[in-house]
Design a protein around this motif. Structure first.
Motif, mmCIF file in Angstrom:
data_model
loop_
_atom_site.group_PDB
_atom_site.id
_atom_site.type_symbol
_atom_site.label_atom_id
_atom_site.label_comp_id
_atom_site.label_asym_id
_atom_site.label_seq_id
_atom_site.Cartn_x
_atom_site.Cartn_y
_atom_site.Cartn_z
ATOM 1 N N HIS A 108 -37.446 18.227 16.564
ATOM 2 C CA HIS A 108 -38.451 18.587 17.572
ATOM 3 C C HIS A 108 -39.598 17.571 17.599
ATOM 4 C CE1 HIS A 108 -36.784 22.489 18.719
ATOM 5 N NE2 HIS A 108 -36.296 22.476 17.493
ATOM 6 N N ASN A 109 -39.374 16.483 16.925
ATOM 7 C CA ASN A 109 -40.357 15.401 16.920
ATOM 8 C C ASN A 109 -41.719 15.822 16.358
ATOM 9 O OD1 ASN A 109 -40.817 12.750 17.348
ATOM 10 N ND2 ASN A 109 -41.370 12.956 19.519
ATOM 11 N N ILE A 110 -41.691 16.682 15.343
ATOM 12 C CA ILE A 110 -42.939 17.153 14.728
ATOM 13 C C ILE A 110 -43.223 16.315 13.497
ATOM 14 C CG2 ILE A 110 -44.100 19.105 13.602
ATOM 15 C CD1 ILE A 110 -43.465 19.769 16.445
ATOM 16 N N SER A 111 -44.418 15.742 13.477
ATOM 17 C CA SER A 111 -44.790 14.977 12.297
ATOM 18 C C SER A 111 -45.595 15.912 11.387
ATOM 19 C CB SER A 111 -45.593 13.774 12.780
ATOM 20 O OG SER A 111 -46.521 13.399 11.856
ATOM 21 N N ILE A 112 -45.204 15.985 10.121
ATOM 22 C CA ILE A 112 -45.927 16.911 9.242
ATOM 23 C C ILE A 112 -46.994 16.157 8.463
ATOM 24 C CG2 ILE A 112 -44.054 18.599 9.023
ATOM 25 C CD1 ILE A 112 -43.523 17.420 6.262
ATOM 26 N N ASP A 113 -48.091 16.868 8.188
ATOM 27 C CA ASP A 113 -49.196 16.214 7.493
ATOM 28 C C ASP A 113 -49.094 16.368 5.974
ATOM 29 O OD1 ASP A 113 -49.974 16.391 10.244
ATOM 30 O OD2 ASP A 113 -51.959 15.757 9.573
ATOM 31 N N VAL A 143 -44.752 23.489 4.956
ATOM 32 C CA VAL A 143 -45.084 22.273 5.700
ATOM 33 C C VAL A 143 -46.315 22.572 6.541
ATOM 34 C CG1 VAL A 143 -42.884 21.050 5.778
ATOM 35 C CG2 VAL A 143 -43.278 22.915 7.360
ATOM 36 N N VAL A 144 -47.198 21.577 6.611
ATOM 37 C CA VAL A 144 -48.485 21.780 7.275
ATOM 38 C C VAL A 144 -48.617 20.770 8.406
ATOM 39 C CG1 VAL A 144 -50.986 21.893 6.912
ATOM 40 C CG2 VAL A 144 -49.433 22.401 5.019
ATOM 41 N N MET A 145 -48.949 21.261 9.592
ATOM 42 C CA MET A 145 -49.142 20.343 10.715
ATOM 43 C C MET A 145 -50.132 20.948 11.708
ATOM 44 S SD MET A 145 -45.716 21.581 10.808
ATOM 45 C CE MET A 145 -46.077 23.294 10.508
ATOM 46 N N PRO A 146 -50.674 20.129 12.612
ATOM 47 C CA PRO A 146 -51.621 20.686 13.573
ATOM 48 C C PRO A 146 -50.939 21.755 14.439
ATOM 49 C CG PRO A 146 -51.669 18.281 13.627
ATOM 50 C CD PRO A 146 -50.521 18.680 12.758
ATOM 51 N N THR A 147 -51.605 22.875 14.630
ATOM 52 C CA THR A 147 -51.045 23.980 15.414
ATOM 53 C C THR A 147 -50.634 23.495 16.805
ATOM 54 O OG1 THR A 147 -52.525 25.445 14.230
ATOM 55 C CG2 THR A 147 -51.578 26.311 16.269
ATOM 56 N N GLU A 148 -51.485 22.656 17.356
ATOM 57 C CA GLU A 148 -51.243 22.120 18.689
ATOM 58 C C GLU A 148 -49.856 21.486 18.815
ATOM 59 O OE1 GLU A 148 -53.688 18.687 19.207
ATOM 60 O OE2 GLU A 148 -54.175 19.268 21.269
ATOM 61 N N SER A 149 -49.414 20.802 17.741
ATOM 62 C CA SER A 149 -48.150 20.075 17.844
ATOM 63 C C SER A 149 -46.951 21.012 17.729
ATOM 64 C CB SER A 149 -48.077 18.989 16.765
ATOM 65 O OG SER A 149 -47.907 19.573 15.498
ATOM 66 N N ILE A 150 -47.146 22.128 17.050
ATOM 67 C CA ILE A 150 -45.985 22.986 16.784
ATOM 68 C C ILE A 150 -45.896 24.153 17.762
ATOM 69 C CG2 ILE A 150 -47.098 24.451 15.030
ATOM 70 C CD1 ILE A 150 -44.090 23.560 13.724
ATOM 71 N N GLU A 151 -47.008 24.490 18.379
ATOM 72 C CA GLU A 151 -47.074 25.676 19.234
ATOM 73 C C GLU A 151 -45.966 25.748 20.290
ATOM 74 O OE1 GLU A 151 -51.007 26.136 20.773
ATOM 75 O OE2 GLU A 151 -51.143 28.092 19.786
ATOM 76 N N PRO A 152 -45.742 24.662 21.039
ATOM 77 C CA PRO A 152 -44.774 24.780 22.140
ATOM 78 C C PRO A 152 -43.353 25.128 21.686
ATOM 79 C CG PRO A 152 -45.997 22.707 22.280
ATOM 80 C CD PRO A 152 -46.340 23.322 20.979
ATOM 81 N N CYS A 153 -42.996 24.784 20.425
ATOM 82 C CA CYS A 153 -41.603 25.011 20.042
ATOM 83 C C CYS A 153 -41.497 25.840 18.762
ATOM 84 C CB CYS A 153 -40.897 23.671 19.877
ATOM 85 S SG CYS A 153 -41.861 22.486 18.953
ATOM 86 N N LEU A 154 -42.557 26.586 18.441
ATOM 87 C CA LEU A 154 -42.580 27.300 17.157
ATOM 88 C C LEU A 154 -41.395 28.241 16.965
ATOM 89 C CD1 LEU A 154 -44.047 28.000 14.524
ATOM 90 C CD2 LEU A 154 -45.283 29.761 15.767
#
Ligand code: ASP
Length: 438
Positions: A324-329, A340-351
């Motif tokens: 899903h092209n999510i980069s994790i921090d 795994v921790v990432m900005p909510t904004e990046s994961i919201e659309p495909c959570l």
């Protein structure tokens, strides 16, 4: 001795600021190369010229009359020129831009680059320095990177005894079209000029007395960081501090040129020095260089009994995110669990899709999502190999009643990163600053 100096938008906002720039340059004859931004805001309600130029271009795209906005750009430059009393035909420069806008023969990049171009023309005339156009030496490759070798060589050929002023923010593509860096990119122009000319120092003049130890919107009157290494700076910027444009460091670091962040409005302040390393700490007791952070992260946590003995669990989890092209921090883990921790904004659309795929591919025993998480980073090169630091930090947070949701430390021990609820973010930063940075 050569000092390459870059002055940001607030240092170019009006004639008074131009005069401050001149006194700074006159105070040190080594300051012979000057890079300038477009005129910035004179006060909170004012507009940056670059923003007005973007706005003008947007109007042309929708066929809306842009005369009022263009007049603001026009008047601002004429006023600076008149207040400075320099002899320069700004009317002609500005009318040329207007004609090309009306003809629709100017690209967005070229139009927005005119803010720096006009500032540099004005500053060169005011200082009686030579104007050296960035279009004459900064060469982009087709992929948008800078052809450093060619650019450096071209600039070296342009420099003589006289001081020069260069507009920041842009260069040219191989076909000669103007291309800008991303916003804030005049910092990069300055770094490239410093590297090209093997400067002794790259001075970046702004409106704060250096990089602050914490965000002044959270901590009252934070101190400036006197010395920071390139690595610490990278940590600070990654975790949220807005300091220099991220492309800035590479050209100067490669040549080992120190960067000095200074304040045009307080030129006596020493500012922040950024270098590869420093001989000895200014204050050996201080282990935190800076505190930063960001809000609105999400944590996906999963657990699976026996996971520590099973090969490939982490890979399967990461593969779902990669799809899903999510980069994790960050990815803190326990024995039989991992998050795994990432900005909510990046994961919201495909959570939900991601959770479904984790269930399918990894088959965890538990799977949870927590959001409204803030990440706070305490950064400092003096934390490494010094026992007890994290104990002190967590004790201070515990005493203040702040619950820690996640802990992470980079292998180089340059930072301690922890997650707290969004609502505790500001309090956590204040506790750290008041306990360890004052
Ligand atoms: N003027 C440009 C901007 O506002 C570039 C810069 O100032 O660095 O983004």
């Amino acid at each position: 001795m050569l000092k390459v100096t870059k002055f940001g938008g607030s240092s170019m906002a009006d004639a008074g600021q131009y005069r401050k720039v001149r006194s700074i340059l006159e105070a040190d004859p080594a300051r012979k190369v000057v890079i300038v931004s477009a005129a910035g805001k004179r006060d909170k309600k004012d507009h940056k010229i670059t923003d007005l130029l973007y706005l003008t271009y947007a109007h042309t795209q929708y066929g809306v009359d842009y005369s009022r906005i263009f007049d603001m750009i026009y008047d601002r430059h004429i006023q600076i020129r008149d207040d400075l009393g320099v002899d320069l035909n700004m009317e002609r420069e500005l009318k040329d831009i207007r004609v090309r806008l009306d003809e629709k023969s100017i690209s967005q990049d070229e139009l927005v680059s005119r803010g720096e171009y006009l500032s540099a023309k004005l500053m060169a005339a005011f200082l009686d320095f030579e104007f050296v156009d960035a279009a004459d030496w900064i060469r982009f490759n087709l992929d948008g990177s800078v052809d450093r070798e060619t650019s450096y060589e071209l600039l070296r050929r342009r420099v003589g005894k006289k001081g020069i002023v260069i507009p920041g923010f842009y260069g040219v593509m191989p076909d000669g079209h103007i291309r800008t860096f991303s916003r804030g990119g005049s910092d990069i122009t300055g770094a490239l000029a410093a590297a090209a000319l093997d400067a002794d120092v790259y001075e970046n003049w702004t409106d704060v007395s250096g990089i602050l130890m914490a965000d002044p919107r959270i901590v009252e009157n934070p101190q400036a960081i006197p010395q920071v290494t390139y690595d610490e700076l990278r940590e600070l910027s990654y975790s949220g501090a807005q300091v220099l444009h991220e492309g800035t460091i590479f050209p100067v670091r490669e040549k080992n040129i120190p960067v000095n962040i200074r304040n045009t409005n307080a030129p006596m302040d020493p500012g922040t020095m950024i270098q590869e390393s420093f001989d000895s700490p200014i204050d050996p007791d201080r282990f935190i260089t800076g505190i930063t952070g960001k809000k609105n992260f999400s944590i996906i946590s999963m657990s699976k009994r026996g996971m520590s003995n099973e090969v490939g669990v982490l890979r399967k989890l990461l593969t779902v995110l990669e799809r899903h092209n999510i980069s994790i921090d960050y990815a803190p883990n326990g024995i039989d669990n991992v998050s795994v921790v990432m900005p909510t904004e990046s994961i919201e659309p495909c959570l939900y899709q991601i959770l479904d795929e984790i269930k399918r591919d990894v088959n965890p025993d538990t799977l949870d999502v927590h959001d409204q998480i803030a990440v706070v980073a305490a950064v400092g090169r003096h934390m490494a190999y010094r026992p007890g630091i994290s104990g002190k930090i967590f004790a201070a947070l515990g005493k203040a009643g702040i619950n820690i949701r996640m802990i992470n430390q980079g292998p180089d021990e340059l930072n301690i990163i922890f997650g707290v609820d969004n609502k505790d973010f500001e309090a956590a930063i204040r506790v750290l600053y008041n306990s360890f940075a004052k």
